[in-house]
Design a protein around this motif. Structure first.
Motif, PDB file in Angstrom:
ATOM      1  N   PHE A 232       0.783  -1.342  -0.075  1.00  0.00           N
ATOM      2  CA  PHE A 232       0.009  -0.049   0.171  1.00  0.00           C
ATOM      3  C   PHE A 232       0.816   1.180  -0.088  1.00  0.00           C
ATOM      4  N   ILE A 233       1.923   1.268   0.782  1.00  0.00           N
ATOM      5  CA  ILE A 233       2.763   2.370   1.097  1.00  0.00           C
ATOM      6  C   ILE A 233       3.566   2.531  -0.452  1.00  0.00           C
ATOM      7  N   ALA A 234       3.929   1.280  -0.958  1.00  0.00           N
ATOM      8  CA  ALA A 234       4.752   1.484  -2.378  1.00  0.00           C
ATOM      9  C   ALA A 234       3.695   1.973  -3.228  1.00  0.00           C
ATOM     10  N   MET A 235       2.536   1.958  -3.432  1.00  0.00           N
ATOM     11  CA  MET A 235       1.582   2.553  -4.245  1.00  0.00           C
ATOM     12  C   MET A 235       2.113   4.081  -4.373  1.00  0.00           C
ATOM     13  N   GLY A 236       2.155   4.731  -3.133  1.00  0.00           N
ATOM     14  CA  GLY A 236       2.501   5.995  -3.051  1.00  0.00           C
ATOM     15  C   GLY A 236       3.816   6.468  -4.091  1.00  0.00           C
ATOM     16  N   ALA A 237       4.695   5.653  -4.075  1.00  0.00           N
ATOM     17  CA  ALA A 237       5.690   5.805  -5.002  1.00  0.00           C
ATOM     18  C   ALA A 237       5.500   5.547  -6.324  1.00  0.00           C
ATOM     19  N   ALA A 238       4.834   4.169  -6.383  1.00  0.00           N
ATOM     20  CA  ALA A 238       4.692   3.824  -7.885  1.00  0.00           C
ATOM     21  C   ALA A 238       3.957   4.777  -8.763  1.00  0.00           C
ATOM     22  N   VAL A 239       3.050   5.570  -8.219  1.00  0.00           N
ATOM     23  CA  VAL A 239       2.231   6.501  -9.146  1.00  0.00           C
ATOM     24  C   VAL A 239       3.331   7.617  -9.631  1.00  0.00           C
ATOM     25  N   LEU A 240       4.478   7.616  -9.203  1.00  0.00           N
ATOM     26  CA  LEU A 240       5.352   8.172 -10.042  1.00  0.00           C
ATOM     27  C   LEU A 240       5.398   7.916 -11.530  1.00  0.00           C
ATOM     28  N   ALA A 241       5.197   6.767 -11.786  1.00  0.00           N
ATOM     29  CA  ALA A 241       5.439   6.185 -13.226  1.00  0.00           C
ATOM     30  C   ALA A 241       4.185   6.727 -14.078  1.00  0.00           C
ATOM     31  N   ILE A 242       3.171   7.223 -13.321  1.00  0.00           N
ATOM     32  CA  ILE A 242       2.105   7.525 -14.611  1.00  0.00           C
ATOM     33  C   ILE A 242       1.946   9.302 -14.312  1.00  0.00           C
ATOM     34  N   THR A 243       2.919   9.872 -13.621  1.00  0.00           N
ATOM     35  CA  THR A 243       2.794  11.099 -13.671  1.00  0.00           C
ATOM     36  C   THR A 243       2.672  11.971 -15.176  1.00  0.00           C
ATOM     37  N   GLY A 244       2.100  12.664 -15.339  1.00  0.00           N
ATOM     38  CA  GLY A 244       2.234  12.975 -17.006  1.00  0.00           C
ATOM     39  C   GLY A 244       1.073  12.743 -17.795  1.00  0.00           C
ATOM     40  N   ALA A 245       0.288  11.790 -16.972  1.00  0.00           N
ATOM     41  CA  ALA A 245      -0.686  11.112 -18.080  1.00  0.00           C
ATOM     42  C   ALA A 245      -1.866  12.305 -18.172  1.00  0.00           C
ATOM     43  N   GLU A 246      -2.274  13.260 -17.195  1.00  0.00           N
ATOM     44  CA  GLU A 246      -3.311  14.387 -17.347  1.00  0.00           C
ATOM     45  C   GLU A 246      -2.657  15.284 -18.342  1.00  0.00           C
ATOM     46  N   ALA A 247      -1.268  15.393 -17.999  1.00  0.00           N
ATOM     47  CA  ALA A 247      -0.576  16.542 -18.943  1.00  0.00           C
ATOM     48  C   ALA A 247      -0.710  15.901 -20.531  1.00  0.00           C
ATOM     49  N   LEU A 248      -0.709  14.799 -20.813  1.00  0.00           N
ATOM     50  CA  LEU A 248      -0.868  14.122 -22.093  1.00  0.00           C
ATOM     51  C   LEU A 248      -2.250  14.568 -22.528  1.00  0.00           C
ATOM     52  N   TYR A 249      -3.080  14.364 -21.736  1.00  0.00           N
ATOM     53  CA  TYR A 249      -4.589  15.022 -22.155  1.00  0.00           C
ATOM     54  C   TYR A 249      -4.727  16.683 -22.181  1.00  0.00           C
ATOM     55  N   ALA A 250      -4.243  17.147 -21.580  1.00  0.00           N
ATOM     56  CA  ALA A 250      -4.249  18.524 -21.545  1.00  0.00           C
ATOM     57  C   ALA A 250      -3.589  19.086 -22.942  1.00  0.00           C
ATOM     58  N   ASP A 251      -2.442  18.644 -23.101  1.00  0.00           N
ATOM     59  CA  ASP A 251      -1.699  19.059 -24.241  1.00  0.00           C
ATOM     60  C   ASP A 251      -2.188  18.393 -25.695  1.00  0.00           C
ATOM     61  N   MET A 252      -3.185  17.762 -25.539  1.00  0.00           N
ATOM     62  CA  MET A 252      -3.963  17.209 -26.950  1.00  0.00           C
ATOM     63  C   MET A 252      -4.291  18.239 -27.947  1.00  0.00           C
TER      64      MET A 252
END
Length: 643
Positions: A232-252
């Motif tokens: 569960f705690i590791a999920m807090g760090a694993a999310v760093l792998a998907i940062t940029g997904a919303e920027a990908l959408y905003a930059d469409m």
């Protein structure tokens, strides 16, 4: 066909996407702007997972396989399936971003209902959280790369922060050249970067092919079953792998969906996966390398060139959220949640490519403050994630409403496609809540401040508009008086900018009441921001003679999309070209009424919100510049109004 595939097939695609150019050229530009953030996550994602609480996640086969499986499948579910397959298809005439999705959704729900209001509230909150992400991403990305110098030579540690500050400064300075030029320059570098990611991972995978087993999702499940709290705690760090997904959408809006989808599936996703697997094998074979696995993937002779390339790539990573912040800011302004801003168009081919100086320099100041305050990427990592995961949840919630209202999805389809996103994203969010006391408060504070600004501006403009209408009086009354009094006319054309055709422009009222004259041609121009990003020129102009085609008082409504440049003289030229009226616009004078707002004791808003609104109004863009009016032929007349 699977439920996911069937659902995706139902999603609309934009029939008139505004980016132009060859698909491969746009994909190259997208690589240089859109994928920078998510493309540099291998620099710090796995490193952060194994750094939690000084090694809570162990470099054992079970933990390594579980962590890598968690990261890879998070990328697959959130980015490949949710964003690229579903969310990017929910575009508003080619434009993306959480505010655009909110506006698109709002068009499909019943006006006045609870969902109608809730949708825009969610959109504003999502946009506010995105700004928090836009501050942290440049800081953590650049610092994580520059800190690679310490791997090459520990004695270089004192120069890491100054180099990071210099790089960030250069990045924000070049923004004025526009994302088209920046993307064109960065695109080839990102191809090299993603090729390098793959090349670094492949030798380690070849050395131990068994590491490919980490791609199986059951390893993530076993990880949770064996160590629920640690996972569960590791999920807090694993999310760093998907940062940029919303920027990908905003930059469409800068490049369109097809180039982004091609770039993701053909290059970015395979390169990321190969690199994550390579880091997994390195940690298994050399557990001590878990502190900095990325740079140790390369042989000693290649580490310094890799640091240089990584630094350039992280500069590009910052570009993704900066460009996204420009798009979100203009959307918020046109939708009435921020004051007018100076927006510079940086491409004559792609309408979504813009530069917003105010946003640029505010972001720059915030990023510098973060660099000086946190100093190290591992400290910044504690502040990262909460804004990202909250935005993911808000986007999913908006898409659920859109899918039900616009696409007619039933409960079973929503359940089959969406529940998987919600469960995973709630887990990410809950894991990041644990980091609030250790820096996670920062993006929440930024988002709270931005949301307060946006809701205050929306409320204040509503109040001011109501009071302005009462002061101005009905336009029909003034026209009747003009007809009865046979008032004197003076040569020339006067163009009055005014929000509507129901009340009298204050500048026109003053000219009539004080000077007792009118120009030969009086044109009242209203600009309307529509719920779509772009309005074709053929649909831009609506002319109304106000009941009398011979009194030379005409109202012209100019319709703009919320991403169109609101060029009033060009709009009038279009009306003339269409034969809707015939005047010499080269000699026309433009009159603008500018409100001078003063605080009153009326209890319509709290005192601090009144002060905030007045400060925002004072710093709004000059209307003459905003509407592209000729300076030498523009008269600005002030009017006092109480809030």
């Amino acid at each position: 066909m699977s439920p996911s595939a069937a659902a995706a097939a139902d999603l609309p695609t934009s029939s008139t996407p505004h980016p132009h150019g060859s698909g491969w050229a746009l994909m190259l530009g997208a690589l240089g702007v859109v994928f920078g953030d998510i493309g540099t996550s291998p620099l710090y994602a796995i490193q952060t997972v194994f750094a939690i609480d000084d090694g809570m996640v162990k470099p054992t086969p079970d933990d390594v396989y579980g962590a890598i499986s968690l990261i890879v499948w998070s990328v697959i579910i959130v980015v490949s399936i949710k964003y690229v397959t579903f969310i990017l298809r929910a575009d508003n005439d080619g434009e993306g971003g959480v505010l655009s999705l909110a506006q698109l959704t709002r068009q499909r729900v019943r006006p006045g209902g609870k969902r109608f209001t809730l949708v825009m509230v969610l959109g504003v909150l999502g946009a506010s959280l995105f700004y928090g992400d836009s501050l942290i991403t440049p800081a953590i990305s650049v610092m994580s790369a520059v800190e690679g110098l310490e791997v090459v030579s520990p004695g270089l540690a004192p120069v890491v922060l100054p180099i990071g500050v210099a790089i960030i400064t250069a990045l924000f300075v070049v923004q004025r050249f526009g994302t088209e030029k920046v993307g064109r320059a960065f695109g080839p570098i990102m191809i090299l970067w993603f090729g390098t990611l793959a090349a670094l991972g492949i030798p380690h995978i070849v050395a131990e092919p068994a590491v490919l087993g980490a791609l199986l999702p059951h390893h993530a499940v076993l990880f949770f079953l064996a160590h629920p709290y640690i996972a569960f705690i590791a999920m807090g760090a694993a999310v760093l792998a998907i940062t940029g997904a919303e920027a990908l959408y905003a930059d469409m809006g800068h490049f369109g969906r097809p180039p982004i989808a091609r770039g993701w599936f053909f290059l970015v996703f395979p390169a990321l996966t190969l690199n994550y697997l390579g880091q997994a094998q390195l940690i298994l074979s050399n557990p001590q390398e878990a502190k900095s696995p990325f740079f140790h993937l390369a042989p000693d002779w290649a580490q310094l060139p890799l640091v240089v390339l990584a630094t350039v790539a992280t500069v590009i990573a910052s570009q993704a959220v900066i460009s996204g912040a420009y798009s979100v800011s203009r959307q918020a302004e046109r939708l009435g949640y921020l004051p007018r801003q100076t927006v510079l168009q940086t491409s004559d081919k792609t309408g979504g490519q813009i530069y917003v100086p105010t946003v640029n320099w505010l972001l720059y100041g915030g990023v510098l403050l973060l660099l000086v305050t946190f100093e190290r990427s591992e400290k910044l990592a504690t502040a990262y994630g909460l804004a990202v995961t909250a935005t993911l949840l808000l986007t999913t919630a908006l898409f659920c409403v859109y899918a039900e209202a616009a696409l007619g999805w039933g409960r079973w389809r929503l359940g089959a496609v969406i529940v998987g996103f919600v469960v995973l994203e709630l887990g990410f969010f809950a894991a990041n809540v644990t980091k609030i006391a250790h820096g996670g408060w920062l993006p929440i504070l930024v988002a709270t401040l931005i949301a307060t600004l946006m809701f205050t501006w929306r409320r204040g403009t509503t109040i001011i508009s109501e009071r302005r209408r009462r002061i101005e009086g009905p336009l029909s009354t003034l026209i009747d008086e003009v007809h009865r009094s046979h008032i004197q006319h003076v040569p020339g054309t006067a163009v009055f900018l005014h929000p509507n055709k129901d009340t009298v422009p204050l500048a026109l009222r003053e000219n009539y009441m004080v000077n007792r004259v009118l120009h030969d041609e009086v044109i009242i121009v209203s600009t309307e921001s529509t719920n779509v990003p772009f309005v074709p020129e053929s649909e831009r102009v609506i002319v109304d003679d106000l009941g009398d085609p011979f009194d030379h008082i005409t109202h012209i409504a100019l319709r703009f999309g919320y991403l169109d440049e609101q060029d009033v003289p060009r709009g009038l030229e279009i009306a003339k070209e269409l034969g809707l009226f015939d005047v010499d616009l080269d000699l026309a004078y433009y009159f603008v009424s500018r409100m001078v707002i003063h605080r009153s004791d009326k209890p319509v808003m709290s005192r601090w919100r009144k002060r905030l609104f007045i400060a925002m109004a004072h710093n709004a863009a000059n209307p003459a510049e905003y509407f592209r009016l000729p300076v030498a032929r523009t008269v600005i007349m002030g009017a006092r109004i109480l809030l």
